[in-house]
Design a protein around this motif. Structure first.
Motif, mmCIF file in Angstrom:
data_model
loop_
_atom_site.group_PDB
_atom_site.id
_atom_site.type_symbol
_atom_site.label_atom_id
_atom_site.label_comp_id
_atom_site.label_asym_id
_atom_site.label_seq_id
_atom_site.Cartn_x
_atom_site.Cartn_y
_atom_site.Cartn_z
ATOM 1 N N GLN A 1 -13.366 -22.647 14.202
ATOM 2 C CA GLN A 1 -11.978 -23.058 13.999
ATOM 3 C C GLN A 1 -11.219 -23.099 15.322
ATOM 4 N N TRP B 1 -12.484 -23.576 18.321
ATOM 5 C CA TRP B 1 -13.008 -24.703 19.089
ATOM 6 C C TRP B 1 -12.401 -26.021 18.594
ATOM 7 N N THR B 2 -12.296 -26.139 17.284
ATOM 8 C CA THR B 2 -11.693 -27.338 16.687
ATOM 9 C C THR B 2 -10.214 -27.438 17.054
ATOM 10 N N GLU B 3 -9.485 -26.342 16.944
ATOM 11 C CA GLU B 3 -8.060 -26.334 17.288
ATOM 12 C C GLU B 3 -7.832 -26.716 18.744
ATOM 13 N N ARG C 1 -9.301 -28.792 20.416
ATOM 14 C CA ARG C 1 -9.534 -30.221 20.598
ATOM 15 C C ARG C 1 -8.565 -31.092 19.817
ATOM 16 N N THR C 2 -7.563 -30.496 19.225
ATOM 17 C CA THR C 2 -6.573 -31.243 18.456
ATOM 18 C C THR C 2 -5.665 -32.017 19.411
ATOM 19 N N ARG C 3 -5.484 -33.274 19.154
ATOM 20 C CA ARG C 3 -4.673 -34.157 19.999
ATOM 21 C C ARG C 3 -3.697 -34.957 19.134
ATOM 22 N N GLN C 4 -2.620 -35.407 19.754
ATOM 23 C CA GLN C 4 -1.659 -36.283 19.088
ATOM 24 C C GLN C 4 -2.028 -37.754 19.271
ATOM 25 N N HIS C 5 -2.667 -38.065 20.390
ATOM 26 C CA HIS C 5 -3.168 -39.411 20.638
ATOM 27 C C HIS C 5 -4.330 -39.323 21.623
ATOM 28 N N THR C 6 -4.995 -40.410 21.864
ATOM 29 C CA THR C 6 -6.242 -40.396 22.627
ATOM 30 C C THR C 6 -6.053 -40.039 24.105
ATOM 31 N N ASP D 1 -4.014 -37.635 25.229
ATOM 32 C CA ASP D 1 -3.625 -36.235 25.382
ATOM 33 C C ASP D 1 -4.645 -35.472 26.209
ATOM 34 N N GLY E 1 -1.803 -30.461 26.505
ATOM 35 C CA GLY E 1 -0.746 -31.108 25.735
ATOM 36 C C GLY E 1 -0.038 -32.218 26.483
#
Length: 70
Positions: free
Chosen positions: A50, A52-54, A56-61, A63, A67
């Motif tokens: 979880q 590791w996944t968090e 890699r969270t992005r708003q657009h490509t 990012d 942030g």
């Protein structure tokens, strides 16, 4: 202490919706989620998957991990 169950590579790959082979390659080359070595086996904690996944969270490509935008 609160120990959580360790997932097999197949279980972790299923959670991430990727192939077990991809996880195997990441374990060899780096870049994948943290894992625990149990003898010759790699096991994964759900919290590590979880996190590791968090990370890699992005708003657009475009990012960046911090942030900002490239």
């Amino acid at each position: 202490m609160n120990y959580e169950a360790l997932l097999t590579r197949r279980e972790a790959a299923s959670f991430l919706a990727i192939s077990p082979r991809t996880l195997e390659l990441w374990a060899i080359r780096g870049g994948g989620p943290a894992f625990v070595k149990v003898g010759h086996l790699c096991r994964y904690r759900m919290a590590d998957l979880q996190a590791w996944t968090e990370a890699r969270t992005r708003q657009h490509t475009r990012d960046t991990p911090s942030g900002g935008v490239e």
